[in-house]
Design a protein around this motif. Structure first.
Motif, PDB file in Angstrom:
ATOM      1  N   TYR A  95       0.889  -1.216   0.010  1.00  0.00           N
ATOM      2  CA  TYR A  95      -0.063   0.172   0.037  1.00  0.00           C
ATOM      3  C   TYR A  95       0.991   1.289  -0.021  1.00  0.00           C
ATOM      4  O   TYR A  95       2.059   1.070   0.292  1.00  0.00           O
ATOM      5  N   CYS A  96       0.406   2.313   0.018  1.00  0.00           N
ATOM      6  CA  CYS A  96       1.196   3.673  -0.224  1.00  0.00           C
ATOM      7  C   CYS A  96       1.279   4.148   1.172  1.00  0.00           C
ATOM      8  O   CYS A  96       0.138   4.758   1.691  1.00  0.00           O
ATOM      9  N   TYR A  97       2.403   4.421   1.497  1.00  0.00           N
ATOM     10  CA  TYR A  97       2.969   4.838   2.850  1.00  0.00           C
ATOM     11  C   TYR A  97       3.640   6.212   2.489  1.00  0.00           C
ATOM     12  O   TYR A  97       4.674   6.217   1.727  1.00  0.00           O
ATOM     13  N   HIS A  98       3.433   7.252   3.315  1.00  0.00           N
ATOM     14  CA  HIS A  98       3.989   8.509   2.936  1.00  0.00           C
ATOM     15  C   HIS A  98       5.480   8.343   2.950  1.00  0.00           C
ATOM     16  O   HIS A  98       6.135   8.854   2.106  1.00  0.00           O
ATOM     17  N   VAL A  99       6.083   8.081   3.977  1.00  0.00           N
ATOM     18  CA  VAL A  99       7.510   8.020   4.209  1.00  0.00           C
ATOM     19  C   VAL A  99       8.135   7.165   3.138  1.00  0.00           C
ATOM     20  O   VAL A  99       9.127   7.508   2.476  1.00  0.00           O
ATOM     21  N   ASP A 100       7.400   6.079   2.683  1.00  0.00           N
ATOM     22  CA  ASP A 100       7.845   5.030   1.796  1.00  0.00           C
ATOM     23  C   ASP A 100       7.986   5.938   0.256  1.00  0.00           C
ATOM     24  O   ASP A 100       8.867   5.728  -0.598  1.00  0.00           O
ATOM     25  N   LEU A 101       6.846   6.618   0.009  1.00  0.00           N
ATOM     26  CA  LEU A 101       6.564   7.423  -1.086  1.00  0.00           C
ATOM     27  C   LEU A 101       7.646   8.447  -1.308  1.00  0.00           C
ATOM     28  O   LEU A 101       8.339   8.627  -2.385  1.00  0.00           O
ATOM     29  N   ILE A 102       7.837   9.193  -0.202  1.00  0.00           N
ATOM     30  CA  ILE A 102       8.566  10.385  -0.517  1.00  0.00           C
ATOM     31  C   ILE A 102      10.229   9.946  -0.574  1.00  0.00           C
ATOM     32  O   ILE A 102      11.109  10.916  -1.170  1.00  0.00           O
ATOM     33  N   GLN A 103      10.562   8.738   0.047  1.00  0.00           N
ATOM     34  CA  GLN A 103      11.941   8.584  -0.292  1.00  0.00           C
ATOM     35  C   GLN A 103      12.386   8.234  -1.717  1.00  0.00           C
ATOM     36  O   GLN A 103      13.433   8.081  -2.108  1.00  0.00           O
ATOM     37  N   LEU A 104      11.176   8.059  -2.612  1.00  0.00           N
ATOM     38  CA  LEU A 104      11.445   7.587  -3.908  1.00  0.00           C
ATOM     39  C   LEU A 104      11.752   8.737  -4.820  1.00  0.00           C
ATOM     40  O   LEU A 104      12.094   8.719  -6.259  1.00  0.00           O
ATOM     41  N   SER A 105      11.503  10.079  -4.467  1.00  0.00           N
ATOM     42  CA  SER A 105      11.858  11.144  -5.048  1.00  0.00           C
ATOM     43  C   SER A 105      13.111  11.388  -5.505  1.00  0.00           C
ATOM     44  O   SER A 105      13.942  11.279  -4.515  1.00  0.00           O
TER      45      SER A 105
END
Length: 349
Positions: free
Chosen positions: A199-209
């Motif tokens: 699922y989409c988790y905030h910390v996980d998502l922004i680390q891919l930026s």
């Protein structure tokens, strides 16, 4: 001639800018992330999905049962049970917002999710988490008033005030989560698109930026501390005041009885905050931990509260237990009556 060349150049540049803008918007809309199951155990994911699915079934059926009995039984139309129904509704929503992607990854290997769907899931996932934190604080306030100021309990916790508490939790959730989602929308993603969870988790998502995400990290921490970080100390303070009030009671039997009314809520607080804090710490500081540790913590954070809360309240709260047994017996007697009627009709036909 010079003016003509200038106009042609400006037209060309503006068309290029327009084209780049369209391409950027298209790329943003078509941006796709890849969800993951359990790293290193891909071959066993179908078997792992069986207990996972069972946990989802328990969470959905248990919280639905709590909601049903609270709404149906007139004797449960009290502030304590209204807050319990809010907790069950939140747990139910939390389970539903991740059910499709989690089972999709484990059963059908449906790992792709676009940015808009990912942001929507992130908004509801974190939003319902923060709402649950607020509900636990409201339940702590309910116990505080019931124990420390019982004579004013019905005048303080009126139906209007309970509705106001519920609306304030929703408003706080939107006010906190909307900037978080909008700032994630502004990020650029240009390298790995593989998320660490199903699922989409905030910390996980922004680390891919591939751009600077410090503002996003600050906003995420602000959202966490302004909700759970505020609610948790308030819950602790309420129980300090409750304990001080209970210790002033002379009878040990009365003290035990009063403490027993708080056991269910204390358990709900523990099984919510311990996985939440552990997952946040693992994501921010556990970079050297094996990947499956992140996945296990994520699933514990998601499923343990919705699964255990209905069980705890059904076992420890006598009124809820009686109401559930009453509903089940009523359904059983109704089905037996219908079965006997059908048999009787079959005999005479």
């Amino acid at each position: 001639m010079y003016d003509v060349l200038c106009s042609i150049t400006q037209t060309s540049l503006s068309s290029q800018s327009f084209t780049m803008l369209v391409l950027n918007n298209t790329n943003t809309q078509l941006l796709t992330f890849f969800l993951t199951g359990i790293p290193g155990l891909e071959a066993a994911q179908v078997w792992i999905s069986i207990p996972l699915c069972l946990l989802y079934v328990i969470a959905l059926s248990g919280n639905s049962m709590i909601l049903f009995v609270v709404l149906r039984e007139q004797s449960l139309h009290e502030p304590m049970y209204y807050f319990l129904s809010m907790l069950s509704a939140t747990d139910l929503s939390l389970s539903l917002c991740t059910l499709s992607t989690t089972l999709g990854v484990f059963w059908f290997e449906a790992q792709e999710i676009n940015l808009n769907a990912c942001l929507a899931q992130m908004f509801f996932l974190h939003g319902f988490t923060f709402i649950e934190s607020g509900v636990l604080l409201a339940m702590a306030f309910d116990r505080f008033v019931a124990i420390c100021d019982p004579l004013r309990y019905t005048t303080i916790l009126t139906n209007t005030r309970i509705a106001q508490i519920g609306v304030s939790m929703l408003v706080r959730n939107v006010a906190v989560m909307l900037p978080v989602v909008l700032f994630v929308r502004r990020l650029s993603f240009c390298s790995s698109m593989v998320l660490s969870h199903s699922y989409c988790y905030h910390v996980d998502l922004i680390q891919l930026s591939c751009t600077d995400n410090r503002i996003n990290s600050i906003l995420g921490l602000f959202a966490l501390f302004s909700t759970a970080g505020f609610d948790c100390p308030c819950i602790l303070l309420s129980y300090i005041l409750i304990i001080r009030s209970v210790l002033s009671i002379a009878s040990s039997e009365e003290r035990h009885k009063v403490f027993n009314t708080c056991i269910s809520h204390i358990s709900a607080v523990a099984i919510f905050y311990i996985p939440l804090i552990s997952l946040s710490l693992v994501h921010r500081y556990g970079h050297s931990a094996p990947p499956f540790v992140h996945t296990v913590m994520a699933n514990v954070f998601l499923l343990v509260p919705p699964v255990l809360n209905p069980i705890i309240y059904s076992v420890k709260t006598k009124q809820i237990r009686k109401a559930i047994i009453k509903v089940l017996l009523r359904r059983s007697s109704k089905s037996n009556h219908q079965l006997s009627q059908s048999r009787h009709k079959a005999i005479y036909e």
